[in-house]
Structures are given as C-alpha cells and as structure tokens.
Design a protein around this motif. Structure first.
Motif, PDB file in Angstrom:
ATOM      1  N   MET A  27       0.835  -1.164   0.025  1.00 43.89           N
ATOM      2  CA  MET A  27      -0.047  -0.009  -0.053  1.00 43.89           C
ATOM      3  C   MET A  27       0.832   1.133   0.169  1.00 43.89           C
ATOM      4  O   MET A  27       1.687   1.342   0.880  1.00 43.89           O
ATOM      5  N   HIS A  28       0.827   2.143  -0.935  1.00 44.90           N
ATOM      6  CA  HIS A  28       1.575   3.192  -1.295  1.00 44.90           C
ATOM      7  C   HIS A  28       3.182   2.834  -1.188  1.00 44.90           C
ATOM      8  O   HIS A  28       3.808   3.517  -0.531  1.00 44.90           O
ATOM      9  N   GLY A  29       3.517   1.521  -1.664  1.00 41.90           N
ATOM     10  CA  GLY A  29       4.899   0.942  -1.853  1.00 41.90           C
ATOM     11  C   GLY A  29       5.474   0.534  -0.425  1.00 41.90           C
ATOM     12  O   GLY A  29       6.639   0.263  -0.575  1.00 41.90           O
ATOM     13  N   LYS A  30       4.556   0.247   0.505  1.00 43.95           N
ATOM     14  CA  LYS A  30       5.083  -0.250   1.733  1.00 43.95           C
ATOM     15  C   LYS A  30       3.977  -1.654   2.009  1.00 43.95           C
ATOM     16  O   LYS A  30       3.009  -1.570   1.965  1.00 43.95           O
ATOM     17  N   PRO A  31       4.682  -2.923   2.399  1.00 41.66           N
ATOM     18  CA  PRO A  31       3.876  -4.173   2.554  1.00 41.66           C
ATOM     19  C   PRO A  31       2.927  -3.749   3.766  1.00 41.66           C
ATOM     20  O   PRO A  31       3.260  -2.967   4.766  1.00 41.66           O
ATOM     21  N   VAL A  32       2.001  -4.497   3.896  1.00 38.09           N
ATOM     22  CA  VAL A  32       0.847  -4.396   4.855  1.00 38.09           C
ATOM     23  C   VAL A  32       1.545  -4.850   6.056  1.00 38.09           C
ATOM     24  O   VAL A  32       1.323  -4.029   7.084  1.00 38.09           O
ATOM     25  N   LEU A  33       2.385  -5.751   6.222  1.00 41.62           N
ATOM     26  CA  LEU A  33       2.964  -6.204   7.391  1.00 41.62           C
ATOM     27  C   LEU A  33       3.814  -5.216   7.784  1.00 41.62           C
ATOM     28  O   LEU A  33       4.037  -5.308   9.163  1.00 41.62           O
ATOM     29  N   ILE A  34       4.349  -4.525   7.367  1.00 35.69           N
ATOM     30  CA  ILE A  34       5.288  -3.286   7.890  1.00 35.69           C
ATOM     31  C   ILE A  34       4.535  -2.230   8.438  1.00 35.69           C
ATOM     32  O   ILE A  34       5.100  -1.750   9.497  1.00 35.69           O
ATOM     33  N   ILE A 106      -0.775 -10.674  21.281  1.00 34.51           N
ATOM     34  CA  ILE A 106      -0.962 -11.812  19.813  1.00 34.51           C
ATOM     35  C   ILE A 106      -1.738 -10.896  18.940  1.00 34.51           C
ATOM     36  O   ILE A 106      -2.900 -10.495  19.171  1.00 34.51           O
ATOM     37  N   HIS A 107      -1.241 -10.617  17.651  1.00 34.34           N
ATOM     38  CA  HIS A 107      -1.861  -9.657  16.758  1.00 34.34           C
ATOM     39  C   HIS A 107      -1.477 -10.202  15.391  1.00 34.34           C
ATOM     40  O   HIS A 107      -0.704 -10.653  15.039  1.00 34.34           O
ATOM     41  N   ASP A 108      -2.677  -9.978  14.446  1.00 32.60           N
ATOM     42  CA  ASP A 108      -2.484 -10.340  13.225  1.00 32.60           C
ATOM     43  C   ASP A 108      -1.503  -9.570  12.308  1.00 32.60           C
ATOM     44  O   ASP A 108      -1.643  -8.292  12.596  1.00 32.60           O
ATOM     45  N   GLY A 109      -0.802  -9.919  11.300  1.00 31.63           N
ATOM     46  CA  GLY A 109       0.089  -9.297  10.799  1.00 31.63           C
ATOM     47  C   GLY A 109      -0.606  -8.559   9.824  1.00 31.63           C
ATOM     48  O   GLY A 109      -0.096  -7.351   8.900  1.00 31.63           O
ATOM     49  N   VAL A 110      -2.057  -8.811   9.339  1.00 30.19           N
ATOM     50  CA  VAL A 110      -2.977  -8.150   8.188  1.00 30.19           C
ATOM     51  C   VAL A 110      -3.910  -7.337   9.090  1.00 30.19           C
ATOM     52  O   VAL A 110      -4.655  -7.206   8.419  1.00 30.19           O
ATOM     53  N   ARG A 111      -3.730  -6.884  10.203  1.00 28.66           N
ATOM     54  CA  ARG A 111      -4.324  -5.971  10.916  1.00 28.66           C
ATOM     55  C   ARG A 111      -3.381  -4.717  11.112  1.00 28.66           C
ATOM     56  O   ARG A 111      -3.368  -4.326  12.323  1.00 28.66           O
ATOM     57  N   PRO A 112      -3.280  -3.779  10.152  1.00 34.27           N
ATOM     58  CA  PRO A 112      -2.303  -2.726  10.207  1.00 34.27           C
ATOM     59  C   PRO A 112      -2.759  -1.521  11.001  1.00 34.27           C
ATOM     60  O   PRO A 112      -1.988  -0.473  11.197  1.00 34.27           O
ATOM     61  N   LEU A 113      -4.171  -1.397  11.136  1.00 36.47           N
ATOM     62  CA  LEU A 113      -4.843  -0.091  11.686  1.00 36.47           C
ATOM     63  C   LEU A 113      -4.844  -0.114  13.149  1.00 36.47           C
ATOM     64  O   LEU A 113      -5.699   0.705  13.730  1.00 36.47           O
ATOM     65  N   ILE A 114      -4.076  -0.987  13.866  1.00 38.06           N
ATOM     66  CA  ILE A 114      -4.062  -0.524  15.269  1.00 38.06           C
ATOM     67  C   ILE A 114      -3.495   0.468  15.813  1.00 38.06           C
ATOM     68  O   ILE A 114      -2.682   0.802  14.927  1.00 38.06           O
ATOM     69  N   ASN A 115      -4.127   1.016  16.998  1.00 36.60           N
ATOM     70  CA  ASN A 115      -3.325   2.342  17.045  1.00 36.60           C
ATOM     71  C   ASN A 115      -2.551   2.209  18.381  1.00 36.60           C
ATOM     72  O   ASN A 115      -2.740   1.203  19.226  1.00 36.60           O
ATOM     73  N   GLU A 116      -1.799   3.236  19.088  1.00 35.35           N
ATOM     74  CA  GLU A 116      -0.919   3.311  20.186  1.00 35.35           C
ATOM     75  C   GLU A 116      -1.753   3.163  21.338  1.00 35.35           C
ATOM     76  O   GLU A 116      -1.224   2.396  22.508  1.00 35.35           O
ATOM     77  N   ASP A 117      -2.965   3.957  21.495  1.00 38.58           N
ATOM     78  CA  ASP A 117      -3.527   3.853  22.674  1.00 38.58           C
ATOM     79  C   ASP A 117      -4.185   2.468  23.012  1.00 38.58           C
ATOM     80  O   ASP A 117      -4.385   2.237  24.060  1.00 38.58           O
ATOM     81  N   THR A 118      -4.687   1.890  22.003  1.00 39.36           N
ATOM     82  CA  THR A 118      -5.232   0.333  22.253  1.00 39.36           C
ATOM     83  C   THR A 118      -4.256  -0.438  22.772  1.00 39.36           C
ATOM     84  O   THR A 118      -4.388  -1.311  23.563  1.00 39.36           O
ATOM     85  N   ILE A 119      -2.825  -0.280  22.194  1.00 35.17           N
ATOM     86  CA  ILE A 119      -1.917  -1.163  22.478  1.00 35.17           C
ATOM     87  C   ILE A 119      -1.451  -0.949  24.355  1.00 35.17           C
ATOM     88  O   ILE A 119      -1.486  -2.088  24.891  1.00 35.17           O
ATOM     89  N   THR A 120      -1.638   0.418  24.359  1.00 34.73           N
ATOM     90  CA  THR A 120      -1.080   0.756  25.810  1.00 34.73           C
ATOM     91  C   THR A 120      -2.287   0.286  26.700  1.00 34.73           C
ATOM     92  O   THR A 120      -1.863  -0.176  27.880  1.00 34.73           O
ATOM     93  N   SER A 121      -3.678   0.412  26.424  1.00 39.83           N
ATOM     94  CA  SER A 121      -4.680   0.201  27.162  1.00 39.83           C
ATOM     95  C   SER A 121      -4.619  -1.344  27.476  1.00 39.83           C
ATOM     96  O   SER A 121      -4.856  -2.068  28.519  1.00 39.83           O
ATOM     97  N   CYS A 122      -4.361  -2.253  26.434  1.00 42.17           N
ATOM     98  CA  CYS A 122      -4.217  -3.707  26.502  1.00 42.17           C
ATOM     99  C   CYS A 122      -3.061  -4.009  27.489  1.00 42.17           C
ATOM    100  O   CYS A 122      -3.405  -4.948  28.320  1.00 42.17           O
TER     101      CYS A 122
END
Length: 240
Positions: A27-34, A106-122
């Motif tokens: 997407m825009h020259g960058k892999p989803v996984l990245i 544990i996170h999906d490599g094809v779930r790229p729209l996770i954000n910082e606040d959610t990771i912190t809350s988890c």
C-alpha cells in the motif's frame, strides 16, 4: 517485558492474489505487514517482537525488516498448518526467551490499523486482570443460523454484542500452558486465543479498540485500508 507476537503465516486465499501472500501486498509502496509491525516497533512500551511467518517467505521478510529498520524483532519462526499451530510457534519461541509473568500481545500481521492507545490499554489491562481482548461494538444484527435450513435462528440484541479483534493479550505463562493443554488433549480447532483461553476457564477482559482495526482478508478489506490511509494523509496535508 511486553512482547508482541505477530502472526503473518497465512496464505491469503480469499484475497485472490497469486503473486504474494496478503501480508506482503503493498500500500503506497509499503507492505501491509510493515505497517502492522511499525505500530509495535514505535510503541514505547513494546520491548520485543516475535514474528511468525510463512517459511518460504522468511528470507523476504528479513529483507523488509532491514529495509524498514524494524529492530525489535528477536525471533522469526515458521508458521504451522493452522492458525492455532502458528500462534503456538510464536508463543513457544517467546516462552524460550522470556518469563511467565511477561505480557504477550498476539496480533495479526494483516491488521495494520491498530493504534498506540489500544496497545497501551491492552498492556495495562493485562497487568491489572491477567488478559485483554480487543473488541469493537457490533454494528450489524447478529443471529444464529439454523442447522441445515435457510431459517434465521435466535436474534441477539446487538447492543449486548461485541466483535473480538486483536491484539489478544495474556500473561505469557498462561497462554503457553493453555496451548500445551490443547495440544495434549488434541483440541486443535480453536478459532482464536480468546476462545482457547475461555475453554480452559479463564475469565476474559475487554479493551475497546478503534472501529477501523480491520483484518485484511478480502480485496474489499484492502480497499478500506487504502481509503483510511488516504483519509489520514489528506488530514495531515490540511493540518488536522
């Protein structure tokens, strides 16, 4: 320690692509996984990352990690024959390095729209209650399908329903032991880590994540991802 186990072991059959697995589509020259990995690479509370990857694509993944300076990766392991087995490979690798009381996300490599606040809350929820399942509210009517018929079964009140997403987060020792029990008992068909942990008696706690935290499974999902990324880029251009 807070360790992310990123599962990128799927072949992406529903994406109808023959050239690359869905996690390596660009997407825009960058892999989803990245895009996905960068969310954890850049998060100040994430210490290390274990990547589970299709074995034939591990060398390619290594080249991407070097290109995009993803240096929190401590282990890359091949996936298994199922999602459950692949996740266990990642959990097992983490368990060989880290401690039972450490937090694993544990996170999906094809779930790229996770954000910082959610990771912190988890992470905070795991430290408080022992686990955290990322969810979003159900926005469609949900009902049970009657077996072998075209009839609608029980309809649920969607205000009482939530959709399980990722990351799904646990104490490393808890999720490792649960996987070992499942293997010993030959229970190999759990749809995700939440269902596995609930089966073994763990009360699960939720963290609400962003609605756009989709898993890219079909071409439509890929177009939604592009629309979200374009919208964010346009807002940055406009100074919002």
């Amino acid at each position: 320690m807070n360790i992310a186990v990123i599962f990128a072991g799927g072949t992406g059959k529903r994406m109808n692509t023959k050239s690359k697995p869905k996690q390596f589509l660009e997407m825009h020259g960058k892999p989803v996984l990245i895009y996905t990995l960068e969310n954890f690479q850049q998060h100040p509370m994430i210490d290390k990352i274990v990547l589970v990857c299709l074995e034939a694509w591990i060398d390619y993944a290594k080249s991407l990690l070097k290109k995009y300076a993803i240096d929190k990766i401590c282990r890359i392991v091949p996936g298994g024959d199922s999602g459950q087995e692949s996740i266990f490979h990642g959990i097992q690798a983490a368990h060989e390095i880290f401690h039972d009381e450490d937090v694993v996300l544990i996170h999906d490599g094809v779930r790229p729209l996770i954000n910082e606040d959610t990771i912190t809350s988890c992470i905070k929820m795991v430290k408080e209650h022992g686990n955290a399942i990322t969810v979003s509210p159900a926005i469609e009517t949900i009902f049970l399908k009657e077996a072998d018929t075209q009839q609608v079964g029980k309809i649920f009140n969607r205000s009482s329903c939530e959709m399980a997403k990722a990351p799904q987060c646990f104490k490393l020792g808890d999720i490792y032991q649960a996987h070992c029990r499942a293997i010993e008992e030959k229970k190999l068909d759990f749809i995700d880590s939440a269902s596995l942990m609930q089966h073994y008696g763990y009360p699960l706690y939720t963290v609400e994540g962003p609605a756009e935290n989709i898993k890219i499974t079909t071409p439509v999902d890929f177009y939604i991802f592009r629309a979200v990324m374009d919208a964010k880029e346009n807002l940055q251009i406009l100074g919002f």
